[in-house]
Design an enzyme around this catalytic site. Structure first.
Site: not given
Lengths: 331, 331
Positions: A124-125
């Site tokens: 997600m990052e």
């Protein structure tokens, strides 16, 4: 006439006031400047902190979400990750984060070294992998040289990477706020309103959680003690780590240092205005409905916690080589 | 024995060699350091260059795609814009861009002032509007003060914004490359291979387009003169601006300054290796098939064009206020 000795003592008291007293009796202590013992490691960590090649896209660096031009935060409710994914939680400031009892809102990393590896590999990052991170760095002679000089080996590993990033992050303390000047004895550093705000801050019990040099970061506490905190953010806090039901909605108490710069607030980033944050916290955590005057004074006090911001030359990053794995922003 | 006068002349020639000759006879001239005449404006422009609040998301700044840690480029084939949109063309370096005859690959902006307004309002890039930009800046007292000090009015407008950004960008020159040292008379600044590469660079005709202090940026030229350039990038170059069929596939000649840092190459960012770029350009533009030795020497020469990189303190950005329009990253 005063004796020369008394004059000297009086003059001395002006330059070196009785700061030890306040610092030892107040629940918040001054932040001291960080002393760099390994400057080469800090320089390497700084480059890595600004290094977008630690992400799959080649676009996102630590500084993207912990922007050192902006109080070490991204000033978004939750962060933008790889492929513009919406992050699950508000990015905490990296400033003074070395003083925290643990890292992340739920404390799932024991320290900055453990934390630094998380976002790199989080899909997600930065959506990269530790293996590819090493491949990238190992392909660049300037990085190989820096790691070899510091760690004594040509073989870079992820522990060295996170160690260097953490060494840089440890320098990111913010001494010399007006509140610290007051703590150190400068009575003129705070206005009457700011001081009144601080007195209220203490008297209603905020310092039960927001204490220590960082005015926070020392414990995990329930968000919504007296009244529940209403949010559509699904984060449950420390229970995700401990499995203990008692830890549900327990989050690490955020630092209030530089809070003027680290909006929006709370783990869901739902509040943008410090005045509202003060009101909500007093009601939900302490069962107190504050007057507008108290709220304004406490907000004024909170803004005195802004310290010296990071002050360094923007790092230059060494170029990739023909062997460097290429970024894949749109795969 | 030499006379004292001759000794003096000989010694003098060591410290101040005959650089005027090379600089005036070579097709590439040295880059001179930029003299700042309006430091306050440059400081404001620097903040604005790093200011993500000039984008709809609050995440993208000028520095996102013209990263001053990375040769003023993003080192991606085409850039990542708002909502992770894939940009249509390779982001040119901002370094030495003040020397260009016009801005953007197709020259659609006459100068840096005109350029700076483009990405802010481009829905593929920062996706903001000039009106909202002004609303954001006008809501922040520190910005109001800086603009007032420089432009003599409390009312910020977009021309001031782009003027300040351009003033900062004009400082982003990169003097003192090894090639410039050689141009200025230091015979030892280049190796024999690098010098041989430069000689080939000149003799086969590269300097017909890559000339001037920036080794490019002085004209628009067809991409694919002898052979067509094969790409799936739909950009057609300057014809989009002039409407003249003769301008189809004409692009602004990119600067070769710091080319070692500004990969990947060409308007579509399709090539990552300088060696291949040299080979392609020689074939397509000049009808020459170069030997590996020539390619390697020319690549070595190109790497001597890396000059002093930006060297400044990372700017601190003033905080938003309760009146500041909020970023909308996920709308």
């Amino acid at each position: 006439m005063k004796s020369p000795l008394i004059s000297l003592l009086l003059a001395g008291s002006l330059v070196a006031p009785v700061w030890a007293d306040r610092a030892s009796t107040e629940p918040i202590q001054p932040i001291e400047p960080h002393e760099v013992t390994e400057p080469e490691k800090v320089e390497l960590g700084k480059k890595l902190f600004f290094e977008p090649r630690l992400s799959a896209s080649g676009f996102i660096s630590c500084n993207s979400c912990h922007n050192l031009s902006r109080g070490g935060s991204d000033n978004l409710p939750t962060s933008i990750g790889h492929n513009w994914q919406e992050g699950p939680i508000n990015s905490p400031t990296v400033l003074n984060s070395s003083m925290s009892v643990a890292q992340f809102w739920d404390g799932r990393a024991a320290d900055l070294r453990e934390q630094a590896g998380g976002p790199i590999a989080n899909p997600m990052e930065m959506a990269f992998s530790h293996l590819l991170t090493i491949d990238v760095l190992q392909s660049i002679p300037e990085y190989r040289q820096m790691f070899a000089d510091i760690y004594g080996t040509e073989k870079i590993d992820i522990d060295q990477v996170t160690d260097a990033i953490a060494a840089f992050e440890e320098t990111l303390v913010t001494p010399n706020s007006r509140f610290d000047q007051w703590l150190k004895g400068d009575d003129d550093a705070l206005t009457a309103n700011e001081l009144a705000g601080y007195e209220t801050f203490k008297s209603i019990g905020c310092t039960a959680c927001h204490n220590g040099p960082a005015a926070g970061g020392t414990s995990f506490q329930r968000m919504g003690v007296v009244e529940p905190y209403v949010t559509d953010n699904p984060a449950e806090g420390r229970v995700a780590i401990t499995g203990e039901d008692a830890d549900r909605f327990n989050f690490k108490v955020p630092t209030l240092r530089n809070v003027e710069l680290t909006y929006p607030y709370f783990h869901d980033g739902a509040y943008w205005e410090l005045e509202k944050v003060v009101d909500v916290m007093a009601r939900l955590q302490l069962g107190r409905k504050l007057s507008d005057e108290d709220i304004n004074n406490m907000t004024a006090f909170l803004k005195t916690l802004t310290g010296d911001q990071p002050d360094f030359i923007l790092p230059n990053l060494p170029p990739s080589t023909n062997d460097t794995p290429r970024p894949r922003p749109f795969d």
